[in-house]
Design a protein around this motif. Structure first.
Motif, short mmCIF file in Angstrom:
data_model
loop_
_atom_site.label_atom_id
_atom_site.label_comp_id
_atom_site.label_asym_id
_atom_site.label_seq_id
_atom_site.Cartn_x
_atom_site.Cartn_y
_atom_site.Cartn_z
N ARG A 41 0.80 -1.23 0.00
CA ARG A 41 0.00 0.00 0.00
C ARG A 41 0.83 1.28 0.00
O ARG A 41 0.31 2.34 -0.35
N ARG A 42 2.07 1.22 0.40
CA ARG A 42 2.86 2.44 0.54
C ARG A 42 3.27 2.99 -0.82
O ARG A 42 3.33 2.26 -1.81
N LYS A 43 3.53 4.28 -0.85
CA LYS A 43 3.99 4.95 -2.06
C LYS A 43 5.45 5.32 -1.89
O LYS A 43 5.86 5.84 -0.85
N LYS A 44 6.22 5.08 -2.92
CA LYS A 44 7.64 5.38 -2.88
C LYS A 44 7.86 6.85 -3.26
O LYS A 44 7.25 7.35 -4.21
N PRO A 45 8.74 7.54 -2.52
CA PRO A 45 9.01 8.95 -2.85
C PRO A 45 9.51 9.14 -4.28
O PRO A 45 9.19 10.15 -4.92
N GLN A 46 10.26 8.18 -4.81
CA GLN A 46 10.77 8.30 -6.17
C GLN A 46 9.64 8.32 -7.19
O GLN A 46 9.72 9.04 -8.20
N GLU A 47 8.58 7.54 -6.94
CA GLU A 47 7.45 7.53 -7.86
C GLU A 47 6.72 8.88 -7.82
O GLU A 47 6.29 9.38 -8.86
N VAL A 48 6.59 9.45 -6.64
CA VAL A 48 5.97 10.77 -6.51
C VAL A 48 6.80 11.80 -7.27
O VAL A 48 6.26 12.64 -8.00
N TYR A 99 5.71 10.59 2.66
CA TYR A 99 5.75 10.19 4.07
C TYR A 99 4.37 10.37 4.73
O TYR A 99 3.89 9.47 5.43
N GLU A 100 3.72 11.49 4.48
CA GLU A 100 2.40 11.74 5.07
C GLU A 100 1.39 10.72 4.58
O GLU A 100 0.56 10.22 5.35
N TYR A 101 1.44 10.39 3.30
CA TYR A 101 0.54 9.36 2.77
C TYR A 101 0.83 8.02 3.43
O TYR A 101 -0.09 7.31 3.84
N ASN A 102 2.10 7.68 3.55
CA ASN A 102 2.48 6.39 4.12
C ASN A 102 2.12 6.28 5.60
O ASN A 102 1.77 5.20 6.07
N VAL A 103 2.19 7.38 6.33
CA VAL A 103 1.79 7.36 7.74
C VAL A 103 0.30 7.02 7.85
O VAL A 103 -0.09 6.18 8.67
#
Length: 115
Positions: A41-48, A99-103
């Motif tokens: 479910r997490r999003k990678k900062p590189q993809e963002v 990070y905020e999305y992943n939290v």
């Protein structure tokens, strides 16, 4: 911290610290299950970051849609990334956005496990 580092070595240091604090009271089996679900479910900062760069060239706001912020995505889409100012700010803060999305996702996963 080593336990979550073994399960999810791809985490950034601040994200790893937060996740470790969430799962410190879980058994190893529950921590593995958390890591399995959270990783999906997490999003990678590189993809963002890639989506923000695409936003400069093609369609502004893709990163906001990707992060589940539909309203902001529409606003960016209709205003050209708030005349590129918002897109530039997102470029500077892309790690914070991820990070905020992943939290939020980590908290959802933990609540799914009934803890």
């Amino acid at each position: 911290m080593a336990r979550m580092l073994n399960f999810m070595p791809e985490l950034e240091p601040n994200e790893l610290q937060y996740i470790q604090s969430l799962v410190e009271n879980l058994s190893d089996e529950d921590a593995k299950q958390f890591a399995f679900i959270y990783r999906a479910r997490r999003k990678k900062p590189q993809e963002v970051l890639i989506l923000i760069i695409v936003g400069f060239l093609l369609i502004a706001g893709l990163q906001r849609f990707y992060l589940g912020q539909i309203g902001m995505g529409l606003l960016y889409l209709l205003t050209g990334g708030l005349c590129l100012v918002g897109t530039i700010l997102d470029l500077i803060n892309y790690k914070r956005l991820a990070y905020e999305y992943n939290v939020k996702e980590a908290q959802k996963v933990l609540s799914m496990l009934h803890y």
